[in-house]
Write a protein that holds these residues in place. Structure first.
Motif, PDB file in Angstrom:
ATOM      1  N   ARG A 191       9.974   6.241  -6.796  1.00  0.00           N
ATOM      2  CA  ARG A 191       9.551   6.413  -5.401  1.00  0.00           C
ATOM      3  C   ARG A 191       8.199   5.774  -5.134  1.00  0.00           C
ATOM      4  O   ARG A 191       7.887   5.432  -3.981  1.00  0.00           O
ATOM      5  N   ALA A 192       7.393   5.598  -6.187  1.00  0.00           N
ATOM      6  CA  ALA A 192       6.103   4.920  -6.032  1.00  0.00           C
ATOM      7  C   ALA A 192       6.238   3.408  -6.172  1.00  0.00           C
ATOM      8  O   ALA A 192       5.241   2.690  -6.096  1.00  0.00           O
ATOM      9  N   GLY A 193       7.473   2.911  -6.388  1.00  0.00           N
ATOM     10  CA  GLY A 193       7.709   1.481  -6.397  1.00  0.00           C
ATOM     11  C   GLY A 193       7.945   0.854  -7.743  1.00  0.00           C
ATOM     12  O   GLY A 193       8.221  -0.353  -7.824  1.00  0.00           O
ATOM     13  N   ALA A 194       7.854   1.622  -8.839  1.00  0.00           N
ATOM     14  CA  ALA A 194       8.032   1.048 -10.171  1.00  0.00           C
ATOM     15  C   ALA A 194       9.508   0.764 -10.449  1.00  0.00           C
ATOM     16  O   ALA A 194      10.396   1.439  -9.926  1.00  0.00           O
ATOM     17  N   ALA A 195       9.760  -0.230 -11.276  1.00  0.00           N
ATOM     18  CA  ALA A 195      11.104  -0.499 -11.790  1.00  0.00           C
ATOM     19  C   ALA A 195      11.245   0.283 -13.087  1.00  0.00           C
ATOM     20  O   ALA A 195      10.626  -0.050 -14.098  1.00  0.00           O
ATOM     21  N   VAL A 196      12.037   1.345 -13.062  1.00  0.00           N
ATOM     22  CA  VAL A 196      12.078   2.316 -14.148  1.00  0.00           C
ATOM     23  C   VAL A 196      13.302   2.117 -15.039  1.00  0.00           C
ATOM     24  O   VAL A 196      14.425   1.963 -14.552  1.00  0.00           O
ATOM     25  N   THR A 197      13.058   2.142 -16.339  1.00  0.00           N
ATOM     26  CA  THR A 197      14.123   2.239 -17.338  1.00  0.00           C
ATOM     27  C   THR A 197      14.040   3.616 -17.970  1.00  0.00           C
ATOM     28  O   THR A 197      12.961   4.032 -18.408  1.00  0.00           O
ATOM     29  N   GLY A 218       0.800  -1.212   0.000  1.00  0.00           N
ATOM     30  CA  GLY A 218       0.000   0.000   0.000  1.00  0.00           C
ATOM     31  C   GLY A 218       0.831   1.259   0.000  1.00  0.00           C
ATOM     32  O   GLY A 218       0.407   2.309  -0.480  1.00  0.00           O
ATOM     33  N   ALA A 219       2.026   1.194   0.560  1.00  0.00           N
ATOM     34  CA  ALA A 219       2.893   2.367   0.589  1.00  0.00           C
ATOM     35  C   ALA A 219       3.589   2.586  -0.747  1.00  0.00           C
ATOM     36  O   ALA A 219       4.122   3.659  -1.004  1.00  0.00           O
ATOM     37  N   LEU A 220       3.601   1.563  -1.574  1.00  0.00           N
ATOM     38  CA  LEU A 220       4.249   1.647  -2.884  1.00  0.00           C
ATOM     39  C   LEU A 220       3.241   1.211  -3.944  1.00  0.00           C
ATOM     40  O   LEU A 220       3.211   0.045  -4.356  1.00  0.00           O
ATOM     41  N   PRO A 221       2.404   2.131  -4.391  1.00  0.00           N
ATOM     42  CA  PRO A 221       1.282   1.745  -5.267  1.00  0.00           C
ATOM     43  C   PRO A 221       1.697   1.197  -6.612  1.00  0.00           C
ATOM     44  O   PRO A 221       0.887   0.559  -7.289  1.00  0.00           O
ATOM     45  N   LEU A 222       2.940   1.420  -7.027  1.00  0.00           N
ATOM     46  CA  LEU A 222       3.390   0.899  -8.314  1.00  0.00           C
ATOM     47  C   LEU A 222       4.396  -0.241  -8.159  1.00  0.00           C
ATOM     48  O   LEU A 222       5.105  -0.577  -9.110  1.00  0.00           O
ATOM     49  N   ALA A 223       4.447  -0.836  -6.988  1.00  0.00           N
ATOM     50  CA  ALA A 223       5.342  -1.973  -6.774  1.00  0.00           C
ATOM     51  C   ALA A 223       5.020  -3.081  -7.766  1.00  0.00           C
ATOM     52  O   ALA A 223       3.852  -3.416  -8.003  1.00  0.00           O
ATOM     53  N   GLY A 224       6.060  -3.637  -8.372  1.00  0.00           N
ATOM     54  CA  GLY A 224       5.875  -4.700  -9.350  1.00  0.00           C
ATOM     55  C   GLY A 224       5.590  -4.218 -10.754  1.00  0.00           C
ATOM     56  O   GLY A 224       5.508  -5.035 -11.678  1.00  0.00           O
ATOM     57  N   ARG A 225       5.467  -2.920 -10.948  1.00  0.00           N
ATOM     58  CA  ARG A 225       5.187  -2.365 -12.271  1.00  0.00           C
ATOM     59  C   ARG A 225       6.492  -1.976 -12.959  1.00  0.00           C
ATOM     60  O   ARG A 225       7.422  -1.475 -12.335  1.00  0.00           O
ATOM     61  N   ARG A 226       6.550  -2.183 -14.246  1.00  0.00           N
ATOM     62  CA  ARG A 226       7.720  -1.831 -15.051  1.00  0.00           C
ATOM     63  C   ARG A 226       7.399  -0.558 -15.834  1.00  0.00           C
ATOM     64  O   ARG A 226       6.371  -0.494 -16.522  1.00  0.00           O
ATOM     65  N   ALA A 227       8.274   0.435 -15.720  1.00  0.00           N
ATOM     66  CA  ALA A 227       8.024   1.721 -16.369  1.00  0.00           C
ATOM     67  C   ALA A 227       9.165   2.064 -17.315  1.00  0.00           C
ATOM     68  O   ALA A 227      10.335   1.780 -17.039  1.00  0.00           O
ATOM     69  N   LEU A 228       8.811   2.701 -18.430  1.00  0.00           N
ATOM     70  CA  LEU A 228       9.783   3.237 -19.369  1.00  0.00           C
ATOM     71  C   LEU A 228       9.543   4.733 -19.467  1.00  0.00           C
ATOM     72  O   LEU A 228       8.412   5.178 -19.710  1.00  0.00           O
ATOM     73  N   VAL A 229      10.605   5.512 -19.263  1.00  0.00           N
ATOM     74  CA  VAL A 229      10.514   6.968 -19.358  1.00  0.00           C
ATOM     75  C   VAL A 229      11.464   7.428 -20.455  1.00  0.00           C
ATOM     76  O   VAL A 229      12.687   7.289 -20.326  1.00  0.00           O
ATOM     77  N   THR A 230      10.919   7.977 -21.534  1.00  0.00           N
ATOM     78  CA  THR A 230      11.770   8.525 -22.576  1.00  0.00           C
ATOM     79  C   THR A 230      12.151   9.960 -22.200  1.00  0.00           C
ATOM     80  O   THR A 230      11.410  10.645 -21.503  1.00  0.00           O
ATOM     81  N   GLY A 231      13.315  10.382 -22.669  1.00  0.00           N
ATOM     82  CA  GLY A 231      13.813  11.686 -22.228  1.00  0.00           C
ATOM     83  C   GLY A 231      14.081  11.685 -20.746  1.00  0.00           C
ATOM     84  O   GLY A 231      13.986  12.721 -20.079  1.00  0.00           O
ATOM     85  N   GLY A 232      14.440  10.513 -20.222  1.00  0.00           N
ATOM     86  CA  GLY A 232      14.484  10.321 -18.774  1.00  0.00           C
ATOM     87  C   GLY A 232      15.754  10.762 -18.088  1.00  0.00           C
ATOM     88  O   GLY A 232      15.866  10.611 -16.870  1.00  0.00           O
ATOM     89  N   GLY A 233      16.695  11.313 -18.825  1.00  0.00           N
ATOM     90  CA  GLY A 233      17.953  11.695 -18.203  1.00  0.00           C
ATOM     91  C   GLY A 233      17.976  13.086 -17.621  1.00  0.00           C
ATOM     92  O   GLY A 233      18.814  13.384 -16.756  1.00  0.00           O
ATOM     93  N   THR A 234      17.076  13.941 -18.068  1.00  0.00           N
ATOM     94  CA  THR A 234      17.088  15.332 -17.629  1.00  0.00           C
ATOM     95  C   THR A 234      15.670  15.876 -17.532  1.00  0.00           C
ATOM     96  O   THR A 234      14.716  15.275 -18.029  1.00  0.00           O
TER      97      THR A 234
END
Length: 245
Positions: free
Chosen positions: A31-37, A3-19
């Motif tokens: 911070r919401a629990g996602a595994a981010v690329t 419950g404290a990490l609503p996106l736990a177990g979710r895989r996320a892709l963020v484009t333009g994610g470096g800046t």
């Protein structure tokens, strides 16, 4: 799910994610629990994002020539570019750059990740657009047209996948305190010989709050659209612009 990490177990892709906004979105999802690329053209800021803890992994690539992308449940497409010129000096090359960076690249990324979402029966796609997707700004015809096109893509795709567990939405920030806006301020200074403070005021006057939007505020809207409670939000364009009409 924690419950404290609503996106736990979710895989996320963020484009333009470096800046900029993309990096802020990566932090919010992590911070919401996602595994981010994080995906972007420049390896150094991507590596820095991973080392700082904003993302779990990185992929250096140009969205104009995409390699195979990792499977993801959440896509935040923050990659883009902005250039300005009077309409009569907006040549074919500038049109192509703005359409490629802000519309065609987004479509390519969405086409790459959507099949996996449809197979899973769930997914979230969030495009970082702009208030330029909602209104016109002088001297930005190519950029504004491309962002209008991006919002059209979001709205049409949202209808196409509405019954298949996937939502597609846009966040439309006003002028945000990023490197892109810093470049715009520098161009205003060079062209008009105004001071940095005067050039900045030219942009902040668009915002009734009299300031630039913070990247973290844009990321908060993107995060909301990825949360379980936003499942009924589809085809929306959420402005983050201090009340800019």
């Amino acid at each position: 799910m924690d419950g404290a990490l609503p996106l736990a177990g979710r895989r996320a892709l963020v484009t333009g994610g470096g800046t900029g906004i993309g990096l802020a979105c990566a932090w919010a999802l992590t911070r919401a629990g996602a595994a981010v690329t994080v995906l972007g053209r420049r390896e150094a800021p991507l590596r820095a994002a991973v080392e700082a803890g904003a993302a779990r992994s990185m992929l250096a690539a140009d969205i104009a020539a995409l390699p195979p992308l990792p499977a993801c449940d959440l896509l935040v497409h923050a990659a883009g570019a902005a250039e300005s010129a009077p309409f009569l000096k907006t040549d074919a090359a500038l049109w192509q750059r703005m359409l490629s960076a802000n519309l065609l690249g987004a479509a390519a990324v969405m086409q790459a990740v959507l099949p996996g979402m449809l197979t899973a029966g769930e997914g979230r796609i969030v495009a970082i657009a702009s208030t330029a997707a909602l209104k016109g700004y002088a001297y930005t015809t190519a950029y504004t047209a491309a962002k209008h096109g991006l919002l059209g893509l979001v709205r049409a795709l949202a209808q196409e996948v509405a019954g298949r567990g996937v939502t597609v939405n846009a966040v439309c920030p006003g002028f945000t305190d990023t490197a892109i806006v810093a470049d715009s301020i520098a161009r205003i200074q060079a062209k008009t010989r105004r001071s940095e403070a005067e050039a900045r005021a030219e942009l902040t006057r668009q915002n009734p709050q009299g300031r630039l939007v913070r990247p973290e505020e844009v990321a908060a809207a993107a995060l909301f659209l990825c949360l379980p409670g936003a499942a009924a939000v589809n085809g929306a364009a959420i402005p983050v612009a201090g009340g800019e009409p």
